[in-house]
Design a protein around this motif. Structure first.
Motif, PDB file in Angstrom:
ATOM      1  N   VAL A  24      71.668  21.928  73.484  1.00  8.83           N
ATOM      2  CA  VAL A  24      72.855  21.514  72.750  1.00  8.83           C
ATOM      3  C   VAL A  24      73.507  22.793  72.242  1.00  8.83           C
ATOM      4  O   VAL A  24      72.916  23.507  71.446  1.00  8.83           O
ATOM      5  N   PRO A  25      74.722  23.105  72.720  1.00 10.21           N
ATOM      6  CA  PRO A  25      75.348  24.365  72.298  1.00 10.21           C
ATOM      7  C   PRO A  25      75.513  24.441  70.783  1.00 10.21           C
ATOM      8  O   PRO A  25      75.979  23.511  70.146  1.00 10.21           O
ATOM      9  N   ASN A  26      75.092  25.552  70.220  1.00 13.08           N
ATOM     10  CA  ASN A  26      75.165  25.780  68.790  1.00 13.08           C
ATOM     11  C   ASN A  26      75.110  27.288  68.599  1.00 13.08           C
ATOM     12  O   ASN A  26      74.144  27.929  69.017  1.00 13.08           O
ATOM     13  N   ALA A  27      76.139  27.864  67.999  1.00 12.52           N
ATOM     14  CA  ALA A  27      76.221  29.319  67.868  1.00 12.52           C
ATOM     15  C   ALA A  27      75.040  29.886  67.089  1.00 12.52           C
ATOM     16  O   ALA A  27      74.485  30.927  67.460  1.00 12.52           O
ATOM     17  N   GLN A  28      74.630  29.218  66.007  1.00 15.94           N
ATOM     18  CA  GLN A  28      73.499  29.721  65.212  1.00 15.94           C
ATOM     19  C   GLN A  28      72.214  29.697  66.021  1.00 15.94           C
ATOM     20  O   GLN A  28      71.416  30.628  65.960  1.00 15.94           O
ATOM     21  N   ALA A  29      71.997  28.609  66.774  1.00 12.06           N
ATOM     22  CA  ALA A  29      70.784  28.505  67.587  1.00 12.06           C
ATOM     23  C   ALA A  29      70.780  29.587  68.663  1.00 12.06           C
ATOM     24  O   ALA A  29      69.748  30.213  68.916  1.00 12.06           O
TER      25      ALA A  29
END
Length: 124
Positions: A24-29
């Motif tokens: 799931v795209p997530n900048a923090q991850a």
């Protein structure tokens, strides 16, 4: 063990870890996994596959997501591989917000107690 001679290390792929971790795209991850990979050398734990590293990173990220603002979370659990098998490693997660030198202090205490730290990943 020589990195070149380790089948798991030879098959280790940063791109595979990032793809497995960031479903799931997530900048923090994504920032987290990139920093974790920057701290990791496959030769440190040559039996880990890309999928195993992604599973460990996912476990750590889950602890991060459970943290309440200002809370210090410390957990110690067996590390599990991508297929759910035990990796014969313990996973100490320290999740904290802006507590200078906590990780350094914990690492120093582990060493003082004679505990073998095989890998320390410290994304900021």
């Amino acid at each position: 063990m020589d990195l070149e001679k380790s089948p798991a290390a030879a098959a280790f792929s940063r791109d595979e870890v990032i793809a497995a971790f960031c479903q799931v795209p997530n900048a923090q991850a994504r920032d987290f996994i990139v920093q974790a990979l920057d701290d990791f050398r496959p030769s440190d734990l040559p039996h880990l596959t890309s999928a195993d590293f992604a599973a460990i990173a996912t476990a750590i990220w889950s602890e991060c997501e459970r943290q309440s603002p200002g809370e210090l979370r410390m957990t110690l659990n067996p590390a599990m591989g991508a297929d759910g098998r035990a990796l014969s490693l313990d996973l100490l997660c320290i999740v904290q917000t802006d507590i200078s030198f906590l990780v350094d202090s914990v690492m120093a205490e582990l060493v003082d107690q004679g505990i073998d730290v095989q890998l320390a990943v410290h994304p900021v």
